[in-house]
Design an enzyme around this catalytic site. Structure first.
Site, mmCIF file in Angstrom:
data_model
loop_
_atom_site.group_PDB
_atom_site.id
_atom_site.type_symbol
_atom_site.label_atom_id
_atom_site.label_comp_id
_atom_site.label_asym_id
_atom_site.label_seq_id
_atom_site.Cartn_x
_atom_site.Cartn_y
_atom_site.Cartn_z
ATOM 1 N N LYS A 1 53.858 41.100 36.560
ATOM 2 C CA LYS A 1 52.396 41.363 36.016
ATOM 3 C C LYS A 1 51.544 41.834 37.309
ATOM 4 C CE LYS A 1 49.612 37.425 35.985
ATOM 5 N NZ LYS A 1 48.163 37.798 36.299
ATOM 6 N N ASN A 2 51.398 40.894 38.438
ATOM 7 C CA ASN A 2 50.308 41.403 39.312
ATOM 8 C C ASN A 2 50.480 42.699 40.047
ATOM 9 O OD1 ASN A 2 49.070 39.116 38.421
ATOM 10 N ND2 ASN A 2 49.690 37.865 40.260
ATOM 11 N N ARG B 1 40.520 39.438 35.061
ATOM 12 C CA ARG B 1 40.168 39.643 36.280
ATOM 13 C C ARG B 1 40.507 40.952 37.183
ATOM 14 N NH1 ARG B 1 37.377 36.854 40.201
ATOM 15 N NH2 ARG B 1 37.833 37.488 42.271
ATOM 16 N N CYS C 1 36.434 30.799 37.565
ATOM 17 C CA CYS C 1 37.547 30.734 36.971
ATOM 18 C C CYS C 1 38.104 29.361 36.738
ATOM 19 C CB CYS C 1 38.619 31.836 37.133
ATOM 20 S SG CYS C 1 39.653 31.096 38.177
ATOM 21 N N ARG D 1 35.842 32.513 42.524
ATOM 22 C CA ARG D 1 36.751 33.697 42.810
ATOM 23 C C ARG D 1 35.702 34.813 43.448
ATOM 24 N NH1 ARG D 1 42.160 33.997 39.048
ATOM 25 N NH2 ARG D 1 42.623 35.817 40.690
ATOM 26 N N PRO D 2 35.265 34.829 44.788
ATOM 27 C CA PRO D 2 34.491 35.528 45.116
ATOM 28 C C PRO D 2 35.239 37.099 45.381
ATOM 29 C CG PRO D 2 35.144 34.409 46.877
ATOM 30 C CD PRO D 2 35.897 33.754 45.554
ATOM 31 N N ILE D 3 34.560 38.139 45.535
ATOM 32 C CA ILE D 3 35.054 39.468 45.767
ATOM 33 C C ILE D 3 34.556 40.154 46.724
ATOM 34 C CG2 ILE D 3 36.124 39.737 43.427
ATOM 35 C CD1 ILE D 3 33.659 42.071 43.309
ATOM 36 N N ASP D 4 33.738 39.304 47.559
ATOM 37 C CA ASP D 4 33.056 39.805 48.903
ATOM 38 C C ASP D 4 33.989 40.698 49.856
ATOM 39 O OD1 ASP D 4 34.103 36.648 49.262
ATOM 40 O OD2 ASP D 4 33.798 37.452 51.256
ATOM 41 N N GLN D 5 34.980 40.451 49.765
ATOM 42 C CA GLN D 5 36.041 41.240 51.036
ATOM 43 C C GLN D 5 36.321 42.718 50.159
ATOM 44 O OE1 GLN D 5 36.873 40.124 54.038
ATOM 45 N NE2 GLN D 5 35.219 38.396 53.112
ATOM 46 N N ASP E 1 51.000 30.811 43.052
ATOM 47 C CA ASP E 1 51.347 31.126 41.671
ATOM 48 C C ASP E 1 52.537 30.155 41.241
ATOM 49 O OD1 ASP E 1 48.901 32.588 41.478
ATOM 50 O OD2 ASP E 1 50.000 34.462 41.713
ATOM 51 N N ARG F 1 50.165 35.852 28.634
ATOM 52 C CA ARG F 1 49.629 36.650 29.370
ATOM 53 C C ARG F 1 50.507 37.218 30.679
ATOM 54 N NH1 ARG F 1 43.549 35.465 30.757
ATOM 55 N NH2 ARG F 1 43.805 37.317 31.876
HETATM 56 N N1 EPU Z 1 39.008 35.780 48.407
HETATM 57 C C1 EPU Z 1 37.756 35.587 48.951
HETATM 58 N N2 EPU Z 1 37.037 36.787 49.005
HETATM 59 C C2 EPU Z 1 37.506 38.001 48.290
HETATM 60 C C3 EPU Z 1 38.565 37.749 47.731
HETATM 61 C C4 EPU Z 1 39.384 36.631 47.616
HETATM 62 O O1 EPU Z 1 37.349 34.711 49.620
HETATM 63 O O2 EPU Z 1 36.801 39.094 48.317
HETATM 64 C C5 EPU Z 1 39.643 34.251 48.618
HETATM 65 C C6 EPU Z 1 39.617 33.702 47.132
HETATM 66 O O3 EPU Z 1 38.693 32.653 47.060
HETATM 67 C C7 EPU Z 1 40.962 32.886 47.486
HETATM 68 C C8 EPU Z 1 41.954 33.872 48.484
HETATM 69 O O4 EPU Z 1 40.929 34.587 48.951
HETATM 70 O O5 EPU Z 1 40.863 31.552 47.947
HETATM 71 C C9 EPU Z 1 43.002 34.500 47.858
HETATM 72 O O6 EPU Z 1 42.672 35.419 46.840
HETATM 73 P P1 EPU Z 1 43.074 36.657 46.379
HETATM 74 O O7 EPU Z 1 42.073 37.680 46.600
HETATM 75 O O8 EPU Z 1 44.424 36.977 47.317
HETATM 76 O O9 EPU Z 1 43.360 36.588 44.755
HETATM 77 P P2 EPU Z 1 43.340 37.644 43.723
HETATM 78 O O10 EPU Z 1 43.756 39.101 44.432
HETATM 79 O O11 EPU Z 1 42.236 37.551 43.037
HETATM 80 C C10 EPU Z 1 45.902 37.412 43.025
HETATM 81 C C11 EPU Z 1 46.679 37.181 41.840
HETATM 82 C C12 EPU Z 1 46.684 35.482 41.509
HETATM 83 C C13 EPU Z 1 47.288 35.069 42.689
HETATM 84 C C14 EPU Z 1 46.516 35.348 43.957
HETATM 85 C C15 EPU Z 1 47.011 34.744 45.262
HETATM 86 C C16 EPU Z 1 46.443 39.133 40.515
HETATM 87 C C17 EPU Z 1 45.762 39.932 39.376
HETATM 88 N N3 EPU Z 1 46.112 37.791 40.745
HETATM 89 O O12 EPU Z 1 44.562 37.161 42.816
HETATM 90 O O13 EPU Z 1 47.542 35.571 40.485
HETATM 91 O O14 EPU Z 1 47.049 33.521 42.669
HETATM 92 O O15 EPU Z 1 46.552 36.728 44.367
HETATM 93 O O16 EPU Z 1 48.198 35.222 45.596
HETATM 94 O O17 EPU Z 1 46.865 39.700 41.295
HETATM 95 C C18 EPU Z 1 48.461 34.481 38.588
HETATM 96 O O18 EPU Z 1 49.328 35.269 38.451
HETATM 97 O O19 EPU Z 1 48.611 33.531 37.869
HETATM 98 C C19 EPU Z 1 47.359 34.522 39.537
HETATM 99 C C20 EPU Z 1 46.285 33.960 39.432
#
Ligand code: EPU
Length: 428
Positions: free
Chosen positions: A22-23, A93, A117, A122-126, A305, A397
Site C-alpha cells: 500500500k505505502n 493523507r 489523525c 502528523r506535521p509535514i514541516d520536513q 505499522d 483501506r
Molecule cells: N514527522 C515530522 N515532520 C514531518 C514528517 C514527519 O515531524 O514533516 C514525524 C511524524 O510526526 C512521525 C515521524 O516523523 O513522528 C515519522 O513520520 P513519517 O513522515 O515517516 O510518516 P508518514 O510518511 O506520514 C508513513 C506511512 C505510515 C507509517 C509511517 C512511519 C504512508 C502513506 N504512511 O507515514 O503508515 O506509519 O510512514 O513508517 O506511507 C499505515 O500504513 O498504517 C501508516 C500509518
C-alpha cells in the site's frame, strides 16, 4: 460501515499470497504523473486507498485504465490542474505526494492539508523544508498548502526527523530540478527504495535510496514505464503474527523476506520457527508464545505499522512485555477494545506494559484505524467465542480481501458489508 465477524480459536494452515505494498503504491501513482507518457503498474493492491487515489487522479484529468485486478495504466497527459479541492482534505493523507508531483510538473501546487489523525499530530514541516530548499515558497492558507517557484534548483537537505513521506516527496519534487539534490538522514523503508526504482525506470537519476543519503541528479524528461509494486511487508507481518496468535503453521508467499527481518527476529524471540525461502516464508508457531520487549523504529527497526498487531499477540503471550512506540504520539487507542476482551495492558504515554493472559474472550469491538483494525482481527482469531469488529472499512483501506485470505487459511471469519455510504476519515 462494514463489520467483520470471527469465531475464534481455530488453527490455520495452508498458504496465503501477499499483495503489493500500500505505502509504495500510494506514492507510485502520484509519481507516475511526472512522465510524458503512460506507465503500467503491476502488482497494485486492490484496496480502498488505491481506489480512492485513482478517483482523485481521474478528477484532475489523469486517465486510469484498469487492465486487470492488479494492473493499472496511468496516463498523465490529460492532467489539467495543480490544484486539489478541499473535499480531499481528510480522505487520504498520501495525497500529500501530489504536492511534490504538481510542483515538479507545474512549478506550483495547491493541495489541502490533512490535520491531525487518529494516532497523533502528523506535521509535514520536513516536506516543506525540502520544497523551500529547492527554491519554492510555501504558504498555508484556508487549509490549503500553496507552493510555487520560478524553477526548482537542486540543494542539500538534512531531514531533522526521519520521515518516509518527506523523503519520498522530496525525491519526487527534485527529480527534474536543475542540478544535484542530496537528502541526508533519509528514510530507508523498502517503499522509499521502490519509489526511487520506479522513478529511475522512468529516466530519473537517483542513487543511494535505502541508505540515509540519497543523491538525485535532475533530468529534463521522464517517460512512462512498466513497473511492479513491491510486496507489502506489513500485510505479510500481519499474517505472521496471526499465525503465532493462533499457534498455527502457514506459508506466506510473494514477499521479500529481507524486508521482514525485524518482524521475523521478534517472532523467533516469541517462540516461532521461521524458514525463509527466496520469495516466501514458512512460519511454524506450535507453542504458547513468550512475551518480549519491542521498540518501534524507522526501517530497518521494528515497524510502527506492526505495533498494534504485535500487542494483540503479546496480550496472550507468557509473562510481561513492554512495547515502546517511538514513532507516533498516540498509537495505543485500540487497547481500550482489547481490554473489553480481557487483555491486561497498561499504557503510560508511548509505553505499553502487557501482562499476558491465557485467552482473550470474543466481544463486540470497533476498529479505529487501519492497523488497529488488523490488531483486532488477530485478537478475534485467537479469542474464545465470537468477535464482531465494527467499522472494518478501515481495514479494507490497506488489506486486500482480508476475510477471504484468512478464510482460505481455515479461519472462521466473515465480512458483512453495509449498504450505507462509506465516510472514512482515518488517515494512513
Ligand atoms: N514527522 C515530522 N515532520 C514531518 C514528517 C514527519 O515531524 O514533516 C514525524 C511524524 O510526526 C512521525 C515521524 O516523523 O513522528 C515519522 O513520520 P513519517 O513522515 O515517516 O510518516 P508518514 O510518511 O506520514 C508513513 C506511512 C505510515 C507509517 C509511517 C512511519 C504512508 C502513506 N504512511 O507515514 O503508515 O506509519 O510512514 O513508517 O506511507 C499505515 O500504513 O498504517 C501508516 C500509518
Amino acid at each position: 460501515m462494514n463489520n467483520i465477524i470471527i469465531s475464534g480459536s481455530k488453527k490455520m494452515h495452508g498458504t496465503v499470497n501477499i499483495s503489493g505494498a500500500k505505502n509504495a503504491a500510494v506514492a507510485l501513482l502520484p509519481a507516475a504523473l511526472l512522465a510524458d507518457s503512460p506507465s503500467r503498474l503491476e502488482n497494485v493492491p486492490d484496496i480502498s486507498d488505491i481506489t480512492y487515489m485513482c478517483k482523485l487522479l481521474e478528477s484532475i484529468g489523469v486517465r486510469v485504465k484498469i487492465i486487470s485486478k492488479h494492473v493499472l495504466e496511468i496516463d498523465p497527459r490529460g492532467l489539467f490542474t495543480a490544484s486539489l479541492g478541499l473535499e480531499f482534505a481528510r480522505q487520504m493523507r498520501a495525497s500529500y505526494y501530489l504536492l511534490g508531483a504538481f510542483l515538479s510538473k507545474f512549478n506550483n501546487a495547491e493541495v489541502p492539508m490533512p490535520g491531525g489523525c487518529n494516532f497523533g499530530v502528523r506535521p509535514i514541516d520536513q516536506h516543506i523544508k525540502g520544497f523551500k530548499s529547492l527554491g519554492a515558497t510555501c504558504l498555508l492558507e484556508d487549509g490549503l498548502m500553496k507552493i510555487s517557484c520560478i524553477k526548482l534548483t537542486g540543494s542539500n537537505i538534512y531531514l531533522d526527523v526521519i520521515s518516509v513521506g518527506a523523503t519520498i516527496n522530496i525525491m519526487i519534487s527534485a527529480v527534474k530540478a536543475e542540478g544535484i539534490t542530496v537528502i541526508e538522514n533519509a528514510a530507508k523503508e523498502p517503499h522509499v527504495v521502490d519509489v526511487a526504482n520506479f522513478l529511475n525506470s522512468m529516466g530519473a537519476d537517483i542513487m543511494g535510496a535505502g541508505t540515509d543519503i540519497i543523491k538525485i541528479k535532475g533530468v529534463k524528461y521522464l517517460h512512462g514505464t512498466t513497473y511492479s509494486v513491491i510486496p507489502d511487508q506489513i500485510e505479510a507481518g500481519t499474517y505472521m503474527v496471526a499465525a503465532c496468535a493462533t499457534q498455527s503453521s502457514i506459508t506466506i508467499k510473494n514477499i521479500i523476506p529481507k524486508h521482514l527481518e525485524a518482524i521475523t527476529a521478534k517472532l523467533e524471540e516469541i517462540g516461532a520457527h521461521i524458514i525463509c525461502y527466496d520469495d516466501a516464508i514458512k512460519i511454524e508457531a506450535n507453542n504458547k508464545p513468550k512475551g518480549c520487549n519491542i521498540k518501534t523504529m524507522p526501517y530497518p527497526g521494528f515497524p510502527t505499522d506492526m505495533q498494534p498487531q504485535i500487542v494483540s499477540l503479546l496480550a496472550i503471550s507468557d509473562g510481561t512485555s513492554i512495547v515502546n512506540e517511538s514513532v507516533w504520539d498516540n498509537r495505543f487507542r485500540y487497547v481500550s477494545e482489547l481490554y473489553t476482551m480481557g487483555a491486561n495492558i497498561s499504557i503510560n504515554d508511548r509505553v505499553a506494559v502487557i501482562t499476558g493472559v491465557k485467552k482473550l474472550k470474543g466481544n463486540k469491538i470497533k476498529a479505529c484505524d487501519l492497523r488497529a483494525g488488523a490488531a483486532l482481527v488477530i485478537a478475534g482469531l485467537s479469542a474464545e467465542g465470537i468477535t464482531i469488529i465494527e467499522d472494518s472499512d478501515y481495514i479494507e483501506r490497506g488489506y486486500e480481501n482480508i476475510s477471504t485470505k484468512f478464510s482460505s487459511l481455515g479461519a472462521d471469519i466473515q465480512l458483512i458489508t453495509s449498504s450505507e455510504d462509506k465516510n472514512i476519515s482515518c488517515i494512513s
